[in-house]
Design a protein around this motif. Structure first.
Motif, mmCIF file in Angstrom:
data_model
loop_
_atom_site.group_PDB
_atom_site.id
_atom_site.type_symbol
_atom_site.label_atom_id
_atom_site.label_comp_id
_atom_site.label_asym_id
_atom_site.label_seq_id
_atom_site.Cartn_x
_atom_site.Cartn_y
_atom_site.Cartn_z
ATOM 1 N N LEU A 96 0.826 -1.204 0.000
ATOM 2 C CA LEU A 96 0.000 0.000 0.000
ATOM 3 C C LEU A 96 0.862 1.256 0.000
ATOM 4 O O LEU A 96 0.529 2.251 -0.652
ATOM 5 C CB LEU A 96 -0.934 0.001 1.212
ATOM 6 C CG LEU A 96 -1.995 -1.098 1.238
ATOM 7 C CD1 LEU A 96 -2.801 -1.030 2.519
ATOM 8 C CD2 LEU A 96 -2.899 -0.993 0.026
ATOM 9 N N GLY A 97 1.971 1.215 0.739
ATOM 10 C CA GLY A 97 2.861 2.368 0.763
ATOM 11 C C GLY A 97 3.438 2.650 -0.610
ATOM 12 O O GLY A 97 3.513 3.804 -1.049
ATOM 13 N N ALA A 98 3.833 1.590 -1.310
ATOM 14 C CA ALA A 98 4.396 1.760 -2.654
ATOM 15 C C ALA A 98 3.342 2.281 -3.628
ATOM 16 O O ALA A 98 3.594 3.208 -4.404
ATOM 17 C CB ALA A 98 4.978 0.435 -3.145
ATOM 18 N N LEU A 99 2.154 1.686 -3.603
ATOM 19 C CA LEU A 99 1.093 2.140 -4.498
ATOM 20 C C LEU A 99 0.702 3.573 -4.188
ATOM 21 O O LEU A 99 0.444 4.375 -5.095
ATOM 22 C CB LEU A 99 -0.124 1.218 -4.394
ATOM 23 C CG LEU A 99 0.078 -0.207 -4.907
ATOM 24 C CD1 LEU A 99 -1.142 -1.065 -4.599
ATOM 25 C CD2 LEU A 99 0.364 -0.213 -6.405
ATOM 26 N N GLY A 100 0.662 3.909 -2.893
ATOM 27 C CA GLY A 100 0.348 5.280 -2.508
ATOM 28 C C GLY A 100 1.396 6.270 -2.976
ATOM 29 O O GLY A 100 1.104 7.455 -3.177
ATOM 30 N N ALA A 101 2.637 5.804 -3.151
ATOM 31 C CA ALA A 101 3.717 6.679 -3.624
ATOM 32 C C ALA A 101 3.653 6.887 -5.132
ATOM 33 O O ALA A 101 4.395 7.705 -5.671
ATOM 34 C CB ALA A 101 5.070 6.096 -3.242
ATOM 35 N N GLY A 102 2.797 6.147 -5.812
ATOM 36 C CA GLY A 102 2.600 6.368 -7.234
ATOM 37 C C GLY A 102 3.297 5.413 -8.171
ATOM 38 O O GLY A 102 3.443 5.700 -9.359
ATOM 39 N N VAL A 103 3.745 4.239 -7.662
ATOM 40 C CA VAL A 103 4.372 3.283 -8.574
ATOM 41 C C VAL A 103 3.308 2.652 -9.469
ATOM 42 O O VAL A 103 2.122 2.678 -9.164
ATOM 43 C CB VAL A 103 5.144 2.185 -7.814
ATOM 44 C CG1 VAL A 103 6.198 2.789 -6.898
ATOM 45 C CG2 VAL A 103 4.197 1.282 -7.016
ATOM 46 N N HIS A 104 3.766 2.076 -10.579
ATOM 47 C CA HIS A 104 2.835 1.494 -11.549
ATOM 48 C C HIS A 104 2.602 -0.006 -11.321
ATOM 49 O O HIS A 104 1.882 -0.640 -12.093
ATOM 50 C CB HIS A 104 3.359 1.723 -12.963
ATOM 51 C CG HIS A 104 3.466 3.173 -13.316
ATOM 52 N ND1 HIS A 104 4.615 3.911 -13.114
ATOM 53 C CD2 HIS A 104 2.558 4.030 -13.829
ATOM 54 C CE1 HIS A 104 4.421 5.159 -13.512
ATOM 55 N NE2 HIS A 104 3.185 5.259 -13.946
ATOM 56 N N GLY A 105 3.209 -0.542 -10.290
ATOM 57 C CA GLY A 105 2.982 -1.940 -9.977
ATOM 58 C C GLY A 105 3.851 -2.381 -8.818
ATOM 59 O O GLY A 105 4.902 -1.792 -8.549
ATOM 60 N N GLY A 173 -2.408 3.846 -8.424
ATOM 61 C CA GLY A 173 -1.181 4.388 -7.870
ATOM 62 C C GLY A 173 -0.801 5.750 -8.419
ATOM 63 O O GLY A 173 0.361 6.158 -8.324
ATOM 64 N N ARG A 174 -1.753 6.493 -8.984
ATOM 65 C CA ARG A 174 -1.426 7.779 -9.587
ATOM 66 C C ARG A 174 -1.346 8.891 -8.540
ATOM 67 O O ARG A 174 -2.088 8.890 -7.565
ATOM 68 C CB ARG A 174 -2.463 8.144 -10.654
ATOM 69 C CG ARG A 174 -2.538 7.144 -11.799
ATOM 70 C CD ARG A 174 -3.466 7.631 -12.894
ATOM 71 N NE ARG A 174 -3.648 6.618 -13.913
ATOM 72 C CZ ARG A 174 -2.813 6.406 -14.918
ATOM 73 N NH1 ARG A 174 -1.729 7.155 -15.028
ATOM 74 N NH2 ARG A 174 -3.052 5.465 -15.807
ATOM 75 N N SER A 175 -0.449 9.833 -8.764
ATOM 76 C CA SER A 175 -0.320 11.001 -7.902
ATOM 77 C C SER A 175 -1.428 11.997 -8.229
ATOM 78 O O SER A 175 -2.114 11.892 -9.254
ATOM 79 C CB SER A 175 1.043 11.671 -8.120
ATOM 80 O OG SER A 175 1.118 12.214 -9.431
ATOM 81 N N ASN A 176 -1.615 13.000 -7.364
ATOM 82 C CA ASN A 176 -2.622 14.025 -7.632
ATOM 83 C C ASN A 176 -2.350 14.727 -8.963
ATOM 84 O O ASN A 176 -3.271 15.040 -9.715
ATOM 85 C CB ASN A 176 -2.652 15.056 -6.502
ATOM 86 C CG ASN A 176 -3.296 14.514 -5.246
ATOM 87 O OD1 ASN A 176 -3.967 13.484 -5.274
ATOM 88 N ND2 ASN A 176 -3.115 15.195 -4.131
ATOM 89 N N LYS A 177 -1.079 14.984 -9.250
ATOM 90 C CA LYS A 177 -0.725 15.652 -10.504
ATOM 91 C C LYS A 177 -1.116 14.786 -11.700
ATOM 92 O O LYS A 177 -1.656 15.290 -12.699
ATOM 93 C CB LYS A 177 0.768 15.936 -10.525
ATOM 94 C CG LYS A 177 1.239 16.725 -11.747
ATOM 95 C CD LYS A 177 2.742 16.940 -11.718
ATOM 96 C CE LYS A 177 3.162 17.779 -10.521
ATOM 97 N NZ LYS A 177 4.622 18.096 -10.574
ATOM 98 N N GLU A 178 -0.867 13.490 -11.610
ATOM 99 C CA GLU A 178 -1.221 12.580 -12.704
ATOM 100 C C GLU A 178 -2.729 12.478 -12.866
ATOM 101 O O GLU A 178 -3.248 12.417 -13.983
ATOM 102 C CB GLU A 178 -0.623 11.198 -12.453
ATOM 103 C CG GLU A 178 0.889 11.148 -12.585
ATOM 104 C CD GLU A 178 1.469 9.808 -12.159
ATOM 105 O OE1 GLU A 178 2.396 9.342 -12.825
ATOM 106 O OE2 GLU A 178 0.996 9.240 -11.152
ATOM 107 N N ILE A 179 -3.462 12.437 -11.737
ATOM 108 C CA ILE A 179 -4.924 12.370 -11.795
ATOM 109 C C ILE A 179 -5.478 13.634 -12.447
ATOM 110 O O ILE A 179 -6.412 13.577 -13.254
ATOM 111 C CB ILE A 179 -5.518 12.183 -10.386
ATOM 112 C CG1 ILE A 179 -5.075 10.845 -9.792
ATOM 113 C CG2 ILE A 179 -7.042 12.255 -10.429
ATOM 114 C CD1 ILE A 179 -5.461 10.658 -8.338
#
Length: 218
Positions: A96-105, A173-179
Motif C-alpha cells: 500500500l505504501g508503494a502504491l500510494g507513492a505512485g508506482v505502476h505496480g 497508484g497515480r499522484s494528484n498531478k497525474e490524476i
C-alpha cells in the motif's frame, strides 16, 4: 507484448537477481539495454543522466531506500519513467505504501518467471499491477478494519461519478498531478475530491482508499 521497449533500469543490491531479471527483460520483453544499480543513489544518478530509461524496477531493501518516501521522490524526478517495485516483501503495508507513492505496480519476487513476465507486461501496457495478496481479506496486517460487502457497496454508491474516477486512479497508484492530467482537472480540485471520498468511505488516507478500491471496484 509491448512494442519496441528500449532501456530498463534494475535497482537492487542482489547481483544475482539483477542478472536473472535482466535476462527476462532482454530475452522475453525485448529490451535492448538493461542498466543496473545497487543503491538508491546509483539509481537516481542513472535516472538523471540516462533519459532513454523507460522502465525502472526498484527493490525496497537496497541501501538508501526508505520505501514509500524514496519511491515518491523517484516519481517526482522521473515522471516519464514507468516505475514498479519488485520486492521480496508481501507485506500489505509495503504494498500500500508503494502504491500510494505512485508506482505502476508491485511485483513480489516470489512469483515464478512466467508470472513475473506477465506482471511486467501488465505494467508496460500502461496498467497497474496489484498483487493478488492485496485483495485477500482477513490478514492480520490489514491496516483498515474490513467491512461487509454490502456496507462497502453502500459506501461506493454514495460516491459521485468523478469521485469514483479519482478512486480508480488511486488504485492505479497515480499522484494528484497525474490524476489532474488524466481527468482534465486542477490539482487543487483533485485534492478536494480525494478528501471528499476519504470522508465518504470513512478511510484515513489514500493508501487505505487504494486498498479498498482494489477489493471493491468492479
Amino acid at each position: 507484448m509491448v512494442t519496441s521497449p528500449s532501456c530498463a533500469l534494475i535497482a537492487d543490491d542482489d547481483a544475482f537477481f539483477r542478472i536473472a531479471l535482466g535476462a527476462l527483460l532482454t530475452r522475453q520483453l525485448g529490451f535492448t539495454t538493461v542498466l543496473e544499480a545497487a543503491s538508491l543513489d546509483d539509481a537516481l544518478d542513472l535516472l538523471g543522466t540516462r533519459p532513454e530509461i523507460s522502465l525502472a524496477l526498484f527493490d525496497l531493501s537496497m541501501p538508501g531506500m526508505k520505501q514509500a518516501a524514496s519511491l515518491a521522490a523517484v516519481r517526482e524526478c522521473a515522471e516519464h519513467v514507468t516505475l514498479a517495485v519488485v520486492s521480496g516483501s508481501s507485506s500489505r503495508q509495503d504494498i500500500l505504501g508503494a502504491l500510494g507513492a505512485g508506482v505502476h505496480g508491485y511485483i513480489p519476487k516470489a512469483l515464478g518467471p512466467a508470472e513475473l513476465v506477465k506482471a511486467l507486461e501488465t505494467v508496460l501496457s500502461g496498467q497497474i499491477y496489484v498483487p493478488p495478496i492485496l485483495a485477500r481479506a482477513g490478514s492480520a496486517e490489514m491496516s483498515v478494519a474490513p467491512v461487509s460487502a454490502d456496507k462497502a457497496q453502500e459506501c461506493l454508491a454514495r460516491l459521485t461519478q468523478r469521485q469514483r474516477e479519482v478512486l480508480q486512479a488511486l488504485v492505479a497508484g497515480r499522484s494528484n498531478k497525474e490524476i489532474a492530467r488524466l481527468l482534465g482537472l486542477g490539482e487543487g480540485t483533485v485534492k478536494i475530491h480525494v478528501a471528499a471520498l476519504l470522508r465518504t468511505l470513512q478511510l484515513p488516507n489514500r493508501s487505505a482508499a487504494a486498498a479498498f478500491g482494489a477489493r471493491e471496484l468492479r
